[in-house]
Design an enzyme around this catalytic site. Sequence first.
Site, PDB file in Angstrom:
ATOM      1  N   HIS A  38       0.108  -6.049   0.159  1.00 32.33           N
ATOM      2  CA  HIS A  38      -0.575  -5.839   1.304  1.00 32.33           C
ATOM      3  C   HIS A  38      -0.905  -6.932   2.167  1.00 32.33           C
ATOM      4  O   HIS A  38      -1.899  -7.568   2.376  1.00 32.33           O
ATOM      5  CB  HIS A  38      -1.889  -5.256   1.238  1.00 32.33           C
ATOM      6  CG  HIS A  38      -2.323  -4.343   2.421  1.00 32.33           C
ATOM      7  ND1 HIS A  38      -2.962  -3.032   2.482  1.00 32.33           N
ATOM      8  CD2 HIS A  38      -2.282  -4.516   3.888  1.00 32.33           C
ATOM      9  CE1 HIS A  38      -3.347  -2.606   3.474  1.00 32.33           C
ATOM     10  NE2 HIS A  38      -2.883  -3.608   4.199  1.00 32.33           N
ATOM     11  N   GLU A  62      -4.424   1.362  -3.848  1.00 36.89           N
ATOM     12  CA  GLU A  62      -4.593   0.022  -3.787  1.00 36.89           C
ATOM     13  C   GLU A  62      -5.832  -0.288  -4.117  1.00 36.89           C
ATOM     14  O   GLU A  62      -6.892   0.408  -4.000  1.00 36.89           O
ATOM     15  CB  GLU A  62      -4.517  -0.485  -2.365  1.00 36.89           C
ATOM     16  CG  GLU A  62      -3.009  -0.253  -1.774  1.00 36.89           C
ATOM     17  CD  GLU A  62      -2.804  -0.938  -0.454  1.00 36.89           C
ATOM     18  OE1 GLU A  62      -3.736  -1.620   0.248  1.00 36.89           O
ATOM     19  OE2 GLU A  62      -1.838  -0.923   0.406  1.00 36.89           O
TER      20      GLU A  62
END
Length: 531
Positions: free
Chosen positions: A281, A263
């Site tokens: 997220h 990420e």
Amino acid sequence: MAPKVLVSDKLSDTAVQIFRDRGIDVDFMPELGKDKDKLAEVIGEYDGLAIRSATKVTAKLLENAPNLKVIGRAGIGTDNVDKEAASKKGIIVMNTPYGNMITTAEHAIAMMFAVARQIPEASASTQAGKWEKSKFMGVELTGKTLGVIGAGNIGGIVCDRARGLKMKVVAYDPFLSQEKADKMGVEKVELDELLKRADFVTLHVPLTDQTKNILSRENMEKMKKGARVINCARGGLVDEEALADLLKSGHIGAAAFDVFTVEPATENPLFGLPNVVCTPHLGAATTEAQENVALQVAEQMSDYLLTGAVSNALNMPSVTAEEAKVMGPWIKLSDHLGGFIGQMTDEPIKAINILYDGVVADMNLEALTCSAVAGIMKSVNPEVNMVSAPLMAKEKGVKISTTRQDKSGAFEGYIKLTVVTDKRERSIGGTVFSDGKPRFIQIKGINIDAEIGEHMLYTTNKDEPGIIGALGLTLGGNGVNIANFTLGRSAAGGEAIALLYVDAPVGKDVIAKLHETGKFQQIAPLQFDVH
């Protein structure tokens, strides 16, 4: 002079005002966390640093922070903080473990609905001017079986919501007791059973060595054809390449992911597949959750900087400054005793019993007990701390009892920790020597005198010749240096143990070679935070 705090990520104005109202000098620079060079230039001025996830607190940054005393993370995850480096510099790292549980659980439920009814794809199709009712035939959640991997705080909320949706819930969690499962109204099962039965599988565990790729290709192939996977916990719990292949083949019906191995996720094997829903997220990203954790971290940091009170710290016991001078080594011992038990136990724990003998019996037993319980729980959740560990144990139905007694042996004081499972009791005792160093003095009722190191190896065997040779030759032949070697036995020819302090982790290949000698009943590599 008033303490000075830097807020380098986006916290609410209300949270910033809490610092000011408490008499703390605060600089609110929410974009600074993205500029590591500028942050390194100014960090030396501050006593406290309040962050979210954008600021990366590295060892290099901390070299420029001689005055920093506390780092507060508004949220639960502290992957962006080098906690070992902070600990070495005496900097407390706090988080806010309970501010976003409901939000994350709700997101998992929303993602489950999304894949069940193909909502994102149906929305895009409809807005493109198509009317493809037959293409988006979904499935109901009512009556379906939800498999919950990890039935802790967030997983427990998901279980509760799913039961409200009239789903059948099966849960896999090594620390979930049968009593707690009954109270939650879920069926406690092993992982293979969960995979075989679940129509939907949702993950709610931290990322550890034990949980990494818990949904491996092999495990996902055990799932029902057409089952759906939801991950709103941590990237790395699922083999994304394997999942992409199984989605393409149709073995897995759909997937919904809020977290990814890498990420920010700008590319991923799951992207572009028609039966996948992805979000960036967002688990904790609601107005309420963001506000809750921001206010909580501001209060916690203010309390510490103004009064020395410590709460929700990941690397610091909740004790007063006066107690810390005397109790520090005993708190570390409690953590090590718990760490040993936690790493050796993979069954649900029913009870934790702690005996405090001699001088230690007059100390702050609450802090010592919290440290021991945290040591046990860290094996399944590395982010647990002394404040959250007892709550986690309570939620899992673990009974905790403590006993004080006057000096009863050769040591001025000692702690004995015993855990009870359905299958066995496991115990370990330890003390603190005059040099301030914790030691293990008894395992399974066998007396020893073992120095505690970062990397250790524990073995059990029948007391017979050749054990020392087998350990020495195998470890030495594979480049593992022994720093300290302790042996103990119940009686001549009876049960025996060895505890070795080694300079590096003992790998799986070396463990396999030790097993090949045929001399050992149990071989367990252990790790302890000795900093």
